[in-house]
Design a protein around this motif. Sequence first.
Motif, PDB file in Angstrom:
ATOM      1  N   GLU A 115       0.763  -1.088   0.053  1.00 31.57           N
ATOM      2  CA  GLU A 115      -0.318  -0.331  -0.107  1.00 31.57           C
ATOM      3  C   GLU A 115       0.883   1.325   0.142  1.00 31.57           C
ATOM      4  OE1 GLU A 115      -2.970   3.082   0.246  1.00 31.57           O
ATOM      5  OE2 GLU A 115      -2.768   0.825  -0.767  1.00 31.57           O
ATOM      6  N   VAL A 116       1.871   1.676   1.017  1.00 30.42           N
ATOM      7  CA  VAL A 116       3.059   2.602   0.880  1.00 30.42           C
ATOM      8  C   VAL A 116       3.831   2.711  -0.421  1.00 30.42           C
ATOM      9  CG1 VAL A 116       4.966   3.973   2.442  1.00 30.42           C
ATOM     10  CG2 VAL A 116       3.122   2.501   3.114  1.00 30.42           C
ATOM     11  N   ALA A 117       3.808   1.769  -0.719  1.00 30.59           N
ATOM     12  CA  ALA A 117       5.250   0.937  -2.117  1.00 30.59           C
ATOM     13  C   ALA A 117       3.474   2.053  -3.378  1.00 30.59           C
ATOM     14  CB  ALA A 117       4.982   0.108  -2.465  1.00 30.59           C
ATOM     15  N   ARG A 118       2.549   1.790  -3.313  1.00 34.56           N
ATOM     16  CA  ARG A 118       1.407   1.907  -4.245  1.00 34.56           C
ATOM     17  C   ARG A 118       1.399   3.852  -3.714  1.00 34.56           C
ATOM     18  NH1 ARG A 118      -3.265   4.033  -4.596  1.00 34.56           N
ATOM     19  NH2 ARG A 118      -3.380   3.843  -2.398  1.00 34.56           N
ATOM     20  N   ARG A 119       1.083   4.299  -3.172  1.00 39.54           N
ATOM     21  CA  ARG A 119       0.839   5.760  -3.080  1.00 39.54           C
ATOM     22  C   ARG A 119       2.252   6.332  -3.175  1.00 39.54           C
ATOM     23  NH1 ARG A 119      -1.509   6.128   3.279  1.00 39.54           N
ATOM     24  NH2 ARG A 119      -3.269   4.444   2.612  1.00 39.54           N
ATOM     25  N   LEU A 120       3.633   5.603  -3.061  1.00 36.75           N
ATOM     26  CA  LEU A 120       4.748   6.921  -3.503  1.00 36.75           C
ATOM     27  C   LEU A 120       4.557   6.234  -5.317  1.00 36.75           C
ATOM     28  CD1 LEU A 120       6.790   5.645  -0.720  1.00 36.75           C
ATOM     29  CD2 LEU A 120       6.351   7.889  -1.463  1.00 36.75           C
ATOM     30  N   LYS A 121       4.586   4.890  -5.325  1.00 36.26           N
ATOM     31  CA  LYS A 121       4.676   4.842  -7.077  1.00 36.26           C
ATOM     32  C   LYS A 121       5.567   4.234  -7.350  1.00 36.26           C
ATOM     33  CE  LYS A 121       1.324   7.969  -8.745  1.00 36.26           C
ATOM     34  NZ  LYS A 121       0.706   9.961  -8.173  1.00 36.26           N
ATOM     35  N   VAL A 122       6.068   3.256  -6.754  1.00 37.04           N
ATOM     36  CA  VAL A 122       7.050   2.309  -6.488  1.00 37.04           C
ATOM     37  C   VAL A 122       6.707   0.932  -6.275  1.00 37.04           C
ATOM     38  CG1 VAL A 122       8.525   4.312  -5.790  1.00 37.04           C
ATOM     39  CG2 VAL A 122       7.638   2.551  -4.194  1.00 37.04           C
ATOM     40  N   THR A 123       7.967   0.101  -6.401  1.00 34.65           N
ATOM     41  CA  THR A 123       7.722  -0.962  -6.124  1.00 34.65           C
ATOM     42  C   THR A 123       7.336  -2.096  -4.928  1.00 34.65           C
ATOM     43  OG1 THR A 123       9.088  -2.096  -6.553  1.00 34.65           O
ATOM     44  CG2 THR A 123       8.630  -2.064  -8.975  1.00 34.65           C
ATOM     45  N   ARG A 124       6.916  -2.154  -4.255  1.00 34.16           N
ATOM     46  CA  ARG A 124       7.449  -3.312  -2.720  1.00 34.16           C
ATOM     47  C   ARG A 124       8.229  -2.908  -2.743  1.00 34.16           C
ATOM     48  NH1 ARG A 124       8.758  -6.132  -0.138  1.00 34.16           N
ATOM     49  NH2 ARG A 124       8.949  -7.534  -1.359  1.00 34.16           N
ATOM     50  N   SER A 125       9.410  -4.093  -3.724  1.00 33.98           N
ATOM     51  CA  SER A 125      10.679  -3.943  -3.474  1.00 33.98           C
ATOM     52  C   SER A 125      11.418  -2.950  -3.203  1.00 33.98           C
ATOM     53  CB  SER A 125      11.125  -5.547  -4.501  1.00 33.98           C
ATOM     54  OG  SER A 125      11.433  -4.797  -5.470  1.00 33.98           O
ATOM     55  N   THR A 126      10.976  -2.204  -3.965  1.00 34.29           N
ATOM     56  CA  THR A 126      12.030  -0.865  -3.661  1.00 34.29           C
ATOM     57  C   THR A 126      11.108   0.095  -2.571  1.00 34.29           C
ATOM     58  OG1 THR A 126      12.011  -0.391  -6.272  1.00 34.29           O
ATOM     59  CG2 THR A 126      11.691   1.368  -5.201  1.00 34.29           C
ATOM     60  N   TYR A 127       9.953  -0.064  -2.248  1.00 31.24           N
ATOM     61  CA  TYR A 127       9.735   0.564  -0.730  1.00 31.24           C
ATOM     62  C   TYR A 127      10.578   0.060   0.232  1.00 31.24           C
ATOM     63  CZ  TYR A 127       7.743   1.658   3.944  1.00 31.24           C
ATOM     64  OH  TYR A 127       7.661   2.339   4.937  1.00 31.24           O
ATOM     65  N   ALA A 128      10.500  -1.826   0.435  1.00 36.52           N
ATOM     66  CA  ALA A 128      11.216  -2.385   1.322  1.00 36.52           C
ATOM     67  C   ALA A 128      12.670  -1.538   1.503  1.00 36.52           C
ATOM     68  CB  ALA A 128      11.291  -3.773   1.045  1.00 36.52           C
ATOM     69  N   ASP A 129      13.061  -1.766  -0.240  1.00 29.96           N
ATOM     70  CA  ASP A 129      15.026  -1.191   0.569  1.00 29.96           C
ATOM     71  C   ASP A 129      14.648   0.309   1.313  1.00 29.96           C
ATOM     72  OD1 ASP A 129      17.709  -1.088  -1.013  1.00 29.96           O
ATOM     73  OD2 ASP A 129      17.297   0.353  -1.518  1.00 29.96           O
ATOM     74  N   LEU A 130      13.814   0.985   0.652  1.00 34.10           N
ATOM     75  CA  LEU A 130      14.076   2.380   2.099  1.00 34.10           C
ATOM     76  C   LEU A 130      13.603   2.014   3.213  1.00 34.10           C
ATOM     77  CD1 LEU A 130      11.228   4.891  -0.470  1.00 34.10           C
ATOM     78  CD2 LEU A 130      13.736   5.212  -0.178  1.00 34.10           C
ATOM     79  N   GLU A 131      12.778   1.599   3.529  1.00 29.42           N
ATOM     80  CA  GLU A 131      12.497   0.973   4.886  1.00 29.42           C
ATOM     81  C   GLU A 131      13.761   0.640   5.347  1.00 29.42           C
ATOM     82  OE1 GLU A 131       9.739  -2.041   5.918  1.00 29.42           O
ATOM     83  OE2 GLU A 131       7.361  -0.176   5.409  1.00 29.42           O
ATOM     84  N   LYS A 132      14.474  -0.218   4.827  1.00 33.63           N
ATOM     85  CA  LYS A 132      15.972  -0.639   5.578  1.00 33.63           C
ATOM     86  C   LYS A 132      17.222  -0.026   5.513  1.00 33.63           C
ATOM     87  CE  LYS A 132      15.562  -5.727   3.795  1.00 33.63           C
ATOM     88  NZ  LYS A 132      16.290  -6.319   2.407  1.00 33.63           N
ATOM     89  N   ARG A 133      16.948   1.705   4.304  1.00 28.91           N
ATOM     90  CA  ARG A 133      18.270   2.076   4.388  1.00 28.91           C
ATOM     91  C   ARG A 133      17.629   3.067   5.384  1.00 28.91           C
ATOM     92  NH1 ARG A 133      18.495   4.579  -0.535  1.00 28.91           N
ATOM     93  NH2 ARG A 133      16.229   3.807  -1.723  1.00 28.91           N
ATOM     94  N   SER A 134      16.584   2.865   5.686  1.00 24.20           N
ATOM     95  CA  SER A 134      15.986   4.290   6.798  1.00 24.20           C
ATOM     96  C   SER A 134      16.547   3.569   8.400  1.00 24.20           C
ATOM     97  CB  SER A 134      14.509   4.652   6.952  1.00 24.20           C
ATOM     98  OG  SER A 134      13.834   3.448   7.328  1.00 24.20           O
ATOM     99  N   GLU A 135      16.691   2.269   8.304  1.00 30.22           N
ATOM    100  CA  GLU A 135      17.124   1.706   9.665  1.00 30.22           C
ATOM    101  C   GLU A 135      18.887   2.155   9.969  1.00 30.22           C
ATOM    102  OE1 GLU A 135      15.743  -2.003   9.483  1.00 30.22           O
ATOM    103  OE2 GLU A 135      13.680  -1.425  10.165  1.00 30.22           O
ATOM    104  N   THR A 136      19.100   2.492   9.045  1.00 29.45           N
ATOM    105  CA  THR A 136      20.496   2.327   8.749  1.00 29.45           C
ATOM    106  C   THR A 136      21.270   3.429   8.715  1.00 29.45           C
ATOM    107  OG1 THR A 136      21.471   1.576   6.613  1.00 29.45           O
ATOM    108  CG2 THR A 136      20.782   0.066   8.111  1.00 29.45           C
ATOM    109  N   GLY A 137      20.077   4.587   8.163  1.00 29.87           N
ATOM    110  CA  GLY A 137      20.772   6.223   8.067  1.00 29.87           C
ATOM    111  C   GLY A 137      20.920   6.411   6.330  1.00 29.87           C
ATOM    112  N   GLN A 138      21.133   5.137   5.600  1.00 30.57           N
ATOM    113  CA  GLN A 138      21.381   5.599   4.821  1.00 30.57           C
ATOM    114  C   GLN A 138      20.022   5.761   3.063  1.00 30.57           C
ATOM    115  OE1 GLN A 138      23.641   1.947   4.068  1.00 30.57           O
ATOM    116  NE2 GLN A 138      25.192   2.036   4.236  1.00 30.57           N
ATOM    117  N   ILE A 139      19.739   6.816   4.317  1.00 33.12           N
ATOM    118  CA  ILE A 139      18.419   7.465   2.822  1.00 33.12           C
ATOM    119  C   ILE A 139      18.127   9.018   3.298  1.00 33.12           C
ATOM    120  CG2 ILE A 139      17.344   7.676   5.161  1.00 33.12           C
ATOM    121  CD1 ILE A 139      14.361   6.570   3.308  1.00 33.12           C
TER     122      ILE A 139
END
Length: 94
Positions: A49-73
Amino acid sequence: MEFKDRDEETAFKTWQPPRPVREADDRILRQVTVTLKQARQARLLSQTEVARRLKVTRSTYADLEKRSETGQITLAKLEAAARAIDCECIVLLR
């Protein structure tokens, strides 16, 4: 900011708040800081759902979540993801 002399400039740059204040700040930050994943889950949203709102794939959004946890966003991506989750992104400089 202009300084009268080098000692004044050095004192300004190296000043640290007293230890109890720093520890209190750290406790407060731990209480209010959440990851994208925690914010998304609190809103009962799926990654899809969040990926749809951002107009990206689910895997791209999952990568954003991971990068936000490590400060690499980037801040722009973090703010966009926060908006998609209906959250506010607040940046704190210490």
